[in-house]
Structure formats: structure tokens, C-alpha cells
Motif scaffolding. Structure first.
Motif, mmCIF file in Angstrom:
data_model
loop_
_atom_site.group_PDB
_atom_site.id
_atom_site.type_symbol
_atom_site.label_atom_id
_atom_site.label_comp_id
_atom_site.label_asym_id
_atom_site.label_seq_id
_atom_site.Cartn_x
_atom_site.Cartn_y
_atom_site.Cartn_z
ATOM 1 N N MET A 66 0.828 -1.209 0.000
ATOM 2 C CA MET A 66 0.000 0.000 0.000
ATOM 3 C C MET A 66 0.864 1.261 0.000
ATOM 4 N N GLU A 67 1.985 1.222 0.689
ATOM 5 C CA GLU A 67 2.879 2.376 0.756
ATOM 6 C C GLU A 67 3.545 2.664 -0.589
ATOM 7 N N GLN A 68 3.563 1.695 -1.482
ATOM 8 C CA GLN A 68 4.289 1.818 -2.744
ATOM 9 C C GLN A 68 3.406 2.075 -3.967
ATOM 10 N N ILE A 69 2.120 1.839 -3.870
ATOM 11 C CA ILE A 69 1.233 1.867 -5.038
ATOM 12 C C ILE A 69 1.284 3.188 -5.802
ATOM 13 N N ALA A 70 1.302 4.285 -5.095
ATOM 14 C CA ALA A 70 1.273 5.592 -5.766
ATOM 15 C C ALA A 70 2.456 5.814 -6.703
ATOM 16 N N GLY A 114 -6.995 -9.378 3.730
ATOM 17 C CA GLY A 114 -5.739 -9.775 3.090
ATOM 18 C C GLY A 114 -5.218 -8.698 2.160
ATOM 19 N N LEU A 115 -4.990 -9.044 0.909
ATOM 20 C CA LEU A 115 -4.481 -8.100 -0.091
ATOM 21 C C LEU A 115 -5.582 -7.254 -0.733
ATOM 22 N N PHE A 116 -6.811 -7.456 -0.310
ATOM 23 C CA PHE A 116 -7.946 -6.747 -0.905
ATOM 24 C C PHE A 116 -7.758 -5.231 -0.936
ATOM 25 N N PRO A 117 -7.289 -4.592 0.158
ATOM 26 C CA PRO A 117 -7.078 -3.144 0.096
ATOM 27 C C PRO A 117 -6.073 -2.734 -0.982
ATOM 28 N N ALA A 118 -5.073 -3.543 -1.225
ATOM 29 C CA ALA A 118 -4.096 -3.234 -2.279
ATOM 30 C C ALA A 118 -4.754 -3.321 -3.658
ATOM 31 N N PHE A 119 -5.607 -4.320 -3.856
ATOM 32 C CA PHE A 119 -6.353 -4.406 -5.114
ATOM 33 C C PHE A 119 -7.178 -3.139 -5.307
ATOM 34 N N GLU A 120 -7.945 -2.763 -4.300
ATOM 35 C CA GLU A 120 -8.807 -1.585 -4.394
ATOM 36 C C GLU A 120 -8.011 -0.313 -4.667
ATOM 37 N N THR A 121 -6.921 -0.134 -3.943
ATOM 38 C CA THR A 121 -6.116 1.081 -4.071
ATOM 39 C C THR A 121 -5.478 1.185 -5.451
ATOM 40 N N ALA A 122 -4.927 0.079 -5.939
ATOM 41 C CA ALA A 122 -4.308 0.091 -7.263
ATOM 42 C C ALA A 122 -5.339 0.382 -8.351
ATOM 43 N N ILE A 123 -6.489 -0.227 -8.240
ATOM 44 C CA ILE A 123 -7.544 -0.012 -9.233
ATOM 45 C C ILE A 123 -7.997 1.441 -9.210
#
Length: 169
Positions: A94-98, A117-126
């Protein structure tokens, strides 16, 4: 969050271990070409006497490994997945997505189907419009389709992934 974009690809056609190795190799190749690839791939496995195949998640950027299996196998289930390890890996991503050009997330599985799990990373990247490459657990394909109905499904072949990625720019 339902995704309406086609900047999400799922890789299929290999067993779990082989597809994670493939994703890791592709991430290394893209990074060598100056692409900022972030995310996590599954690596190794948990104890050999376990039913669940949880092992480690490796952060593509830092190389850090996050243990995702419980040391003590639960008595009420055969799955020894340690959600706190997956959560720690997700926080790292999450810290790296931007700053990423591409996000590789090992799998949409049990935890992600539950919105964990990784769901927040999926949402944030999308939401950020960063392309995502992942795999989907067959058991949780229905939840995946509800979450990302427009995701592209690709064979685990370098050319298929490279062609898809070239269309994401």
C-alpha cells in the motif's frame, strides 16, 4: 468496489507454485527494463505436513519476506493461513502503489474474497489506475468476478502478458 476497467489481468494455466515463479520472473524482467513494479509474490511453502499451502509473500521492491502460515496448526481447520502476515505484506504494498507502474499481487484467494488480506491493495491500485496482475484461486472465482467483472484472463505466457501490458500505457 466493482472494477469497470480492463487494467486488471489474471494469469492462469499453471499450478500455484509455477505461476508464482512466473510472476516473480516477469516482475524481475520488467524491473530490469526500468519499469517500477511493486507488489508481492508467493514464495516457498509452509511446513510440509500441512494441508494448506501457505508459505511466504515476498515484497518485489524490498525483497522482504512475510510469513503467512501459523506456527501452530489450528485444531478447528486444516488451513493454517496467518492473516496477520498477509496484512503486513499488504501494508508494505500500500505504501508503494502511488509510485508504481504495475502492481503484481500473488493471489485473490480466501482472505480477499472476504474483503481482507491483499484486498485493500487491489482496491487502491484499481482506484489509482495502476495496472494489476494477479492469479485467482479457483475456489474464489465467483467473488473475483463480482469484484472485477471486466478483468482480462491471460495464459501464463510471456507474450500474452507483454502484449497486455503494452496496451495499458
Amino acid at each position: 468496489m466493482r472494477s469497470k476497467s480492463r487494467n486488471i489481468a489474471t494469469v492462469q494455466g499453471m499450478d500455484r507454485k509455477a505461476v508464482q515463479m512466473f510472476l516473480s520472473e516477469m516482475a524481475d524482467e520488467w524491473r530490469a527494463g526500468d519499469m517500477k513494479v511493486i507488489g508481492v509474490t508467493a514464495q516457498g511453502s509452509g511446513p510440509p505436513d500441512r494441508t494448506c499451502t501457505a508459505g511466504f509473500l515476498r515484497d518485489i521492491e524490498s525483497g522482504d519476506r512475510f510469513q503467512i502460515y501459523l506456527e501452530e496448526q489450528p485444531t478447528d481447520t486444516s488451513c493454517d493461513l496467518d492473516a496477520s502476515g498477509v496484512d503486513a505484506a499488504c501494508a508494505s504494498v500500500m505504501e508503494q502503489i502511488a509510485t508504481g507502474d504495475l502492481v503484481v499481487l500473488s493471489k485473490f484467494g480466501k482472505l480477499e474474497a472476504e474483503g481482507r488480506g491483499l484486498f485493500p491493495a487491489f482496491e487502491t491500485a484499481i482506484a489509482a489506475g495502476v495496472p494489476v496482475v494477479t492469479t485467482v484461486s479457483p475456489k474464489h472465482r465467483k467473488a473475483w468476478q463480482a469484484f472485477a467483472p471486466d478483468a482480462v484472463s491471460l495464459d501464463a505466457e510471456k507474450s500474452a502478458l507483454t502484449d497486455w501490458l503494452s496496451r495499458q500505457a
